[in-house]
Write a protein that holds these residues in place. Structure first.
Motif, short mmCIF file in Angstrom:
data_model
loop_
_atom_site.label_atom_id
_atom_site.label_comp_id
_atom_site.label_asym_id
_atom_site.label_seq_id
_atom_site.Cartn_x
_atom_site.Cartn_y
_atom_site.Cartn_z
N GLU A 1 2.29 1.67 -3.46
CA GLU A 1 1.26 2.07 -4.42
C GLU A 1 0.81 3.52 -4.26
O GLU A 1 0.63 4.24 -5.24
N HIS A 2 0.63 3.96 -3.02
CA HIS A 2 0.05 5.29 -2.79
C HIS A 2 1.07 6.39 -2.50
O HIS A 2 0.77 7.57 -2.72
N TRP A 3 2.24 6.04 -1.98
CA TRP A 3 3.25 7.05 -1.63
C TRP A 3 4.52 6.91 -2.45
O TRP A 3 5.43 7.71 -2.33
N PHE B 1 -6.11 6.95 5.06
CA PHE B 1 -6.69 7.27 3.77
C PHE B 1 -7.99 8.05 4.00
O PHE B 1 -9.05 7.45 4.15
N LEU C 1 0.83 -1.22 0.00
CA LEU C 1 0.00 0.00 0.00
C LEU C 1 0.86 1.26 0.00
O LEU C 1 0.55 2.23 -0.71
#
Length: 155
Positions: free
Chosen positions: A52-54, A65, A49
Motif C-alpha cells: 500500500e505505501h511503497w 511511518f 502495508l
C-alpha cells in the motif's frame, strides 16, 4: 512514551525488553519525552502495508511511518509508528543465531533511527548488522548499541 500495539502475540518477556531497549534509543537520540507507537504484526499485515505505501508486494521486517518531516523545527509529540513483523523477525533471529527479543529490539532501534530523520542505502541480506559499513550507517550502529545495552541479560 511507547505505545505498544500487539496484533501478533510475542513470547513472554519480549514486551518489557522491547520497551527498555527502545527507551534507551529514545534517550540516545535525545527524544525521551516524545511518543512512538510500535505495532507487532505478522507477515500478511506487513506485506499489505508495504504494498500500500511503497508499491512493493513483498514481506519485510520493519516499516517506519514518521509523523513529521526531518528538518522541520517543530518536532511533534508523536514521532511516528514502527511496524515489525514477528514472523520475519523470527526467521532473521534464527538465521543470525539469537533470540526473537534481540531481533525485535534491533528492528525497533532501526525503525526509530528512521523516525528521527536518518536514512541509509539499501542493504542486501539480513540488514545493517550484517556488515553494512560507511558513515551513513554509524547512526544506526549507535542506536543499536544503545538498545543492546538496555536489553536484559540473556536476551
Amino acid at each position: 512514551m511507547i505505545d505498544l500495539i500487539v496484533r501478533k502475540t510475542p513470547p513472554a518477556g519480549l514486551r518489557p525488553a522491547l520497551r527498555a531497549s527502545l527507551e534507551a534509543v529514545m534517550t540516545h537520540f535525545e527524544v525521551p519525552d516524545r511518543e512512538v507507537t510500535v505495532v507487532l504484526v505478522g507477515d500478511r499485515t506487513i506485506r499489505a502495508l508495504k504494498r500500500e505505501h511503497w508499491g512493493e508486494d513483498a514481506v519485510t521486517d520493519v516499516l517506519s511511518f514518521p509523523t513529521w518531516e526531518p528538518g522541520d523545527p517543530f518536532v511533534p509529540p508523536h514521532l511516528g509508528d514502527i511496524v515489525i513483523s514477528l514472523d520475519t523477525a523470527q526467521r532473521q533471529a534464527d538465521a543470525r543465531g539469537h533470540s526473537l527479543t534481540r531481533e525485535v529490539a534491533l528492528l525497533a532501534s532501526h525503525g526509530l533511527t528512521h523516525l528521527v530523520g536518518n536514512d541509509h542505502p539499501h542493504a542486501d541480506g539480513l540488514g545493517f548488522e550484517e556488515g553494512a559499513q560507511g558513515p551513513e550507517w554509524e547512526v544506526f550502529h549507535g542506536a543499536w548499541a544503545a538498545a543492546q545495552a538496555a536489553l536484559p541479560a540473556g536476551s
